[in-house]
Scaffold this motif. Structure first.
Motif, mmCIF file in Angstrom:
data_model
loop_
_atom_site.group_PDB
_atom_site.id
_atom_site.type_symbol
_atom_site.label_atom_id
_atom_site.label_comp_id
_atom_site.label_asym_id
_atom_site.label_seq_id
_atom_site.Cartn_x
_atom_site.Cartn_y
_atom_site.Cartn_z
ATOM 1 N N LEU A 115 0.830 -1.203 0.000
ATOM 2 C CA LEU A 115 0.000 0.000 0.000
ATOM 3 C C LEU A 115 0.865 1.254 0.000
ATOM 4 O O LEU A 115 2.053 1.204 0.315
ATOM 5 C CB LEU A 115 -0.926 0.000 1.218
ATOM 6 N N GLN A 116 0.233 2.387 -0.322
ATOM 7 C CA GLN A 116 0.947 3.662 -0.317
ATOM 8 C C GLN A 116 1.288 4.063 1.116
ATOM 9 O O GLN A 116 0.474 3.890 2.016
ATOM 10 C CB GLN A 116 0.088 4.752 -0.968
ATOM 11 N N SER A 117 2.501 4.584 1.297
ATOM 12 C CA SER A 117 2.943 5.008 2.630
ATOM 13 C C SER A 117 2.081 6.161 3.137
ATOM 14 O O SER A 117 1.560 6.950 2.362
ATOM 15 C CB SER A 117 4.413 5.429 2.585
ATOM 16 N N GLN A 118 1.961 6.228 4.454
ATOM 17 C CA GLN A 118 1.190 7.296 5.096
ATOM 18 C C GLN A 118 1.972 7.839 6.268
ATOM 19 O O GLN A 118 2.421 7.042 7.093
ATOM 20 C CB GLN A 118 -0.159 6.759 5.583
ATOM 21 N N PRO A 119 2.199 9.125 6.397
ATOM 22 C CA PRO A 119 1.847 10.149 5.407
ATOM 23 C C PRO A 119 2.832 10.156 4.243
ATOM 24 O O PRO A 119 3.939 9.657 4.358
ATOM 25 C CB PRO A 119 1.956 11.450 6.208
ATOM 26 N N ASN A 120 2.409 10.746 3.166
ATOM 27 C CA ASN A 120 3.254 10.911 1.993
ATOM 28 C C ASN A 120 2.803 12.175 1.275
ATOM 29 O O ASN A 120 1.671 12.213 0.808
ATOM 30 C CB ASN A 120 3.139 9.712 1.060
ATOM 31 N N PRO A 121 3.648 13.197 1.201
ATOM 32 C CA PRO A 121 5.023 13.279 1.688
ATOM 33 C C PRO A 121 5.082 13.274 3.213
ATOM 34 O O PRO A 121 4.084 13.541 3.875
ATOM 35 C CB PRO A 121 5.543 14.587 1.117
ATOM 36 N N PHE A 122 6.292 12.988 3.722
ATOM 37 C CA PHE A 122 6.442 12.991 5.174
ATOM 38 C C PHE A 122 7.670 13.769 5.601
ATOM 39 O O PHE A 122 8.633 13.885 4.865
ATOM 40 C CB PHE A 122 6.440 11.564 5.727
ATOM 41 N N ARG A 123 7.568 14.340 6.803
ATOM 42 C CA ARG A 123 8.669 15.060 7.441
ATOM 43 C C ARG A 123 9.109 14.238 8.637
ATOM 44 O O ARG A 123 8.324 14.041 9.568
ATOM 45 C CB ARG A 123 8.202 16.423 7.937
#
Length: 142
Positions: free
Chosen positions: A53-61
């Motif tokens: 699955l898509q990473s969360q959050p994305n974008p990330f700090r």
């Protein structure tokens, strides 16, 4: 069988700088696949026994916390999940071992295998298991 036209255009320039700009491009691969999947039961859509699955959050700090990478598998198997930079170099292996069927979640804190913070940019994470592989991208912002 290639049915369309593929055009690639690369431009190298130095913005607001005098002098020579150097650029190199290599390792480009175009792959084609036959869409006739007659061996797949049902509606003809291939069924994956694993899902990334898509990473969360994305974008990330990284300063706000890690990003979570989730995947699921239908059967118990060895799985490897690794993060790569835009050049394809391994940044860090997040998982490499046996996993049970079901959903799994791992986090990445924006650090490489040596514990050093990596720079802002686009990264790819790749899951390999059960003879299959899937990749997705994520953006790290500092």
């Amino acid at each position: 069988r290639l049915t369309g036209v593929v055009q690639l255009r690369f431009i190298a320039c130095g913005l607001n700088r005098a002098g020579l700009t150097e650029a190199a491009i290599d390792d480009i691969a175009l792959e084609t696949y036959d869409a006739n999947l007659t061996a797949v039961p049902g509606d003809g859509t291939p069924q994956w026994s694993l899902q990334l699955l898509q990473s969360q959050p994305n974008p990330f700090r990284p300063g706000d916390g890690p990003t979570t990478l989730r995947f699921s598998m239908e059967t118990q198997a060895r799985a490897r999940l690794a993060v790569y930079d835009i050049s394809g170099r391994l940044v860090r292996t997040l998982a490499d071992g046996a996993y049970t069927p079901g959903e799994h979640a791992l986090t990445w804190d924006g650090k490489d295998a040596h514990g050093q913070q990596v720079s802002s940019g686009v990264y790819f994470y790749r899951l390999e298991a059960q003879g299959q592989s899937q990749s997705r991208s994520l953006v790290l912002v500092r």
